[in-house]
Design an enzyme around this catalytic site. Structure first.
Site, PDB file in Angstrom:
ATOM      1  N   SER A 118       0.846  -1.178   0.000  1.00 63.69           N
ATOM      2  CA  SER A 118       0.000   0.000   0.000  1.00 63.69           C
ATOM      3  C   SER A 118       0.898   1.249   0.000  1.00 63.69           C
ATOM      4  O   SER A 118       1.750   1.390  -0.873  1.00 63.69           O
ATOM      5  CB  SER A 118      -0.951  -0.057   1.198  1.00 63.69           C
ATOM      6  N   TRP A 119       0.726   2.174   0.960  1.00 60.80           N
ATOM      7  CA  TRP A 119       1.664   3.300   1.059  1.00 60.80           C
ATOM      8  C   TRP A 119       3.098   2.793   1.219  1.00 60.80           C
ATOM      9  O   TRP A 119       4.036   3.429   0.756  1.00 60.80           O
ATOM     10  CB  TRP A 119       1.286   4.218   2.210  1.00 60.80           C
ATOM     11  N   ASP A 275      -8.901  -5.973  -4.692  1.00 58.13           N
ATOM     12  CA  ASP A 275      -8.428  -4.912  -3.809  1.00 58.13           C
ATOM     13  C   ASP A 275      -9.268  -3.669  -4.090  1.00 58.13           C
ATOM     14  O   ASP A 275      -9.153  -3.055  -5.154  1.00 58.13           O
ATOM     15  CB  ASP A 275      -6.948  -4.648  -4.086  1.00 58.13           C
ATOM     16  N   HIS A 303      -7.182  -6.192  -0.145  1.00 58.59           N
ATOM     17  CA  HIS A 303      -6.024  -5.309   0.008  1.00 58.59           C
ATOM     18  C   HIS A 303      -5.044  -5.761   1.093  1.00 58.59           C
ATOM     19  O   HIS A 303      -3.841  -5.556   0.973  1.00 58.59           O
ATOM     20  CB  HIS A 303      -6.522  -3.901   0.341  1.00 58.59           C
TER      21      HIS A 303
END
Length: 321
Positions: A118-119, A275, A303
């Site tokens: 993710s980030w 996701d 996700h």
């Protein structure tokens, strides 16, 4: 570990304790929590957590064979055990990249494997583009490239169509006149002293919106954790701060345009087909820009790194690296 059948999903390695934990003092009054576990002389791997503002947890050590890896976890500025808590001052992507490099130097590591989702995938890619000679490999999950279209998907029109009931709760917290830009509306309430009394309430709602859509199957434990006051305040404030400022990137497509800088760095991309936070299109585009990368789209997964099938692929990737 279960390996008795080709169909058996790999599970996390057993729990372990750090052999070292400390704070690294960086500029502008921030102290970064850093811990090490596994094999002190093993392959250095840096776990780059998500959010921004998500922090680390002990379970994240368990993606790695502790006899093979020197496992390094750190809490990015303002979150987890790093100090000061929930601080937005001097907290930008460029600061985080600098912190990562300072940690590498402090630990006397020549180069390391980056593991981020993710980030964490965003920050890993940006660090690697700044320091390709210090990056021995990338294992990335749930690709997020910090582009307008990706933030619009999650905060305007996309995820809202899949989770309409959670979206309505998230959106209804702000006046109708501000609902066309929820990032700005929440950022104001999470950072402006005028809203200090209501800040925690908005932090919990911001955090809960993401927790409500992070897994393919509803996860009540994840949702309960998301509204923990200490976690929610850091997560919401820091994430809104970064998203409001578009990740402090210089260009909209900066990561894809600079992907050539990573040529030759072994890269594995693992992406859940369903996701709803970071749809597969970004992972696909990244793989097109990095033809040497291995892309694995996991058929039945959302996700979270702890989706069973994604967890399996991540452990297979760390075992193979």
């Amino acid at each position: 570990m279960r390996a008795d059948s080709k169909l058996a999903l790999r599970t996390l390695y057993p729990p372990i304790q750090p052999y070292a934990a400390d704070w690294v003092t960086v500029e502008n009054g921030h102290r970064i929590y850093v811990e090490q576990s596994g094999a002190p002389d093993g392959i250095p791997v840096l776990f780059v957590h998500g959010g921004p503002g998500g922090g680390t947890s002990p379970v994240q050590r368990r993606f790695f064979n502790p006899r093979k890896y020197r496992i390094i976890l750190f809490d990015q500025r303002g979150c987890g055990k790093s100090q000061p808590h929930a601080s937005l001052n001097h907290n930008t992507t460029q600061h985080l990249i600098g912190d990562m490099e300072l940690i590498r130097e402090a630990l006397s590591i020549d180069n390391w494997l980056l593991f981020g989702g993710s980030w964490g995938s965003t920050l890993s890619l940006l660090y690697a583009q700044a320091y390709p000679e210090r990056t021995r490999g990338l294992i990335l999950r749930g690709i997020f490239l910090m582009r307008e279209r990706e933030m619009d998907w999650f905060y305007k029109d996309g995820t809202s169509r899949i989770f309409p009931e959670a979206w309505e709760q998230f959106r209804s917290m702000v006046p109708e006149g501000e609902q066309n830009d929820l990032i700005a509306a929440y950022y104001k309430r999470l950072s402006d002293p005028e809203f200090e009394k209501e800040r925690l309430q908005f932090a919990k709602e911001w955090s809960l919106w993401e927790a409500s859509s992070v897994t393919l199957m509803p996860d009540e434990e994840q949702q309960a954790h998301s509204v923990d006051p200490i976690f929610a305040l850091a997560f919401a404030r820091i994430e809104a701060h970064y998203f409001h400022n578009r990740g402090f990137l210089k260009r909209e497509n900066q990561i894809l345009e600079d992907a050539h800088k990573l040529n030759g760095i072994p890269t594995t991309i693992i992406q859940g087909r369903y996701d709803s936070i970071c749809p597969p299109s970004s992972a696909w585009e990244l793989a097109q820009a990095m033809p040497w990368a291995k892309l694995k789209i996991v058929p039945i997964a959302g996700h979270s790194a702890f989706e069973p099938a994604i967890q399996h692929e991540l452990i297979c990737a760390t075992d193979a690296a």
